[in-house]
Scaffold this motif. Structure first.
Motif, short mmCIF file in Angstrom:
data_model
loop_
_atom_site.label_atom_id
_atom_site.label_comp_id
_atom_site.label_asym_id
_atom_site.label_seq_id
_atom_site.Cartn_x
_atom_site.Cartn_y
_atom_site.Cartn_z
N UNK A 1 -10.90 -7.99 -7.03
CA UNK A 1 -10.93 -7.51 -5.56
C UNK A 1 -10.17 -6.03 -4.87
N UNK A 2 -10.05 -5.45 -4.23
CA UNK A 2 -9.66 -4.43 -3.80
C UNK A 2 -8.77 -4.68 -3.47
N UNK A 3 -6.74 -3.94 -4.40
CA UNK A 3 -6.17 -4.27 -4.00
C UNK A 3 -5.59 -3.08 -2.86
N UNK A 4 -4.20 -3.57 -1.85
CA UNK A 4 -3.55 -2.95 -0.70
C UNK A 4 -2.60 -2.65 -0.78
N UNK A 5 -2.42 -1.21 -1.30
CA UNK A 5 -0.83 -0.97 -1.50
C UNK A 5 0.22 -1.48 -0.74
N UNK A 6 1.43 -1.92 -0.67
CA UNK A 6 2.15 -2.58 0.05
C UNK A 6 3.13 -0.97 0.59
N UNK A 7 3.27 -1.30 1.90
CA UNK A 7 4.10 0.25 2.68
C UNK A 7 5.56 -0.08 2.14
N UNK A 8 5.82 1.15 1.43
CA UNK A 8 7.07 1.26 0.99
C UNK A 8 8.15 2.69 1.61
N UNK A 9 9.25 1.89 1.99
CA UNK A 9 9.82 3.01 3.36
C UNK A 9 11.10 3.85 2.22
#
Length: 237
Positions: A80-88
């Motif tokens: 499955x295509x990985x979805x990057x996690x938003x980093x602040x």
């Protein structure tokens, strides 16, 4: 003509039939030879007693399909295509600047406190003519670890000075400052406290430059530095 292939079970049945027929023929032959009248009864009884059972052909089982062996070197299924996690990003810390130092107090009449590179004050700047606390001052401040030491030469003979001015300098003294180089050799001389005999003062400087040798002064790192040596010459004739 192609050969007929028989199953093991059918082959055994045919052998059993052949053996039974041989037995029947043997019995018939013996009966005909010894009792011809009873031959028809024996044949009838023998045929009714012998029962043949031919086994049915077993159906050939269907071929077993081979289970495919996976190729170990083949690539796997696509994941499955990985979805990057938003980093602040964290907020940068604000560096606080130190408050400016207050101006030094001064007793002069100028608008500045005198911290220039050169001047005629106490010598705390880059260079000056004060007490020598700076690196380039002309005084004898705390820059040296060891002072210059005179290791050779002296002025003790009255014949080094003119006889006609003997009474003028008798009982007097002169103070001279000798500039000592890093090699211990005198490089300059000046009169700092003269005597009543100016000629004798000049002769004293000349003799010190010719005769005196020194161990040079040392800085905190152990390196020889240029320094000043003070000499007092007294006359008692």
């Amino acid at each position: 003509m192609p050969a007929i292939s028989l199953s093991p079970r059918l082959r055994k049945a045919l052998i059993a039939v052949a053996v039974a027929l041989l037995h029947v023929l043997a019995v018939l032959f013996l009966a005909r030879a010894f009792a011809p009248g009873i031959l028809p009864e024996i044949v009838e009884d023998t045929l009714s007693a012998v029962a043949f059972e031919v086994p049915a052909e077993q159906p050939t089982p269907p071929p077993v399909e081979a289970t495919p062996v996976p190729d170990e070197g083949a690539s796997g299924e696509q994941g499955a295509r990985a979805t990057p996690r938003e980093v602040t990003a964290p907020e940068p810390k604000v560096r606080r600047e130190a408050p400016p130092a207050p101006r030094a107090s001064s007793t002069g009449t100028a608008t500045r406190s005198g911290g220039a590179e050169t001047g005629s004050g106490t010598g705390a700047g880059g260079s000056g003519a004060g007490t020598g606390n700076g690196r380039g001052g002309d005084g004898r401040g705390g820059y040296f670890v060891t002072k210059p030491v005179k290791i050779a030469g002296d002025i003790t003979s009255a014949r080094d000075y003119p006889r006609e001015t003997r009474d003028l300098r008798n009982g007097q003294s002169v103070a001279i400052d000798i500039r000592v180089g890093v090699d211990g050799m005198p490089t300059g001389c000046r009169v700092v406290r003269p005597s009543p005999d100016p000629q004798a003062d000049r002769i004293t400087c000349d003799l010190a430059m010719q005769r005196f040798r020194f161990k040079p002064a040392m800085d905190p790192d152990g390196n020889p530095v240029v320094s000043t040596f003070r000499w007092y010459q007294r006359w008692f004739e």
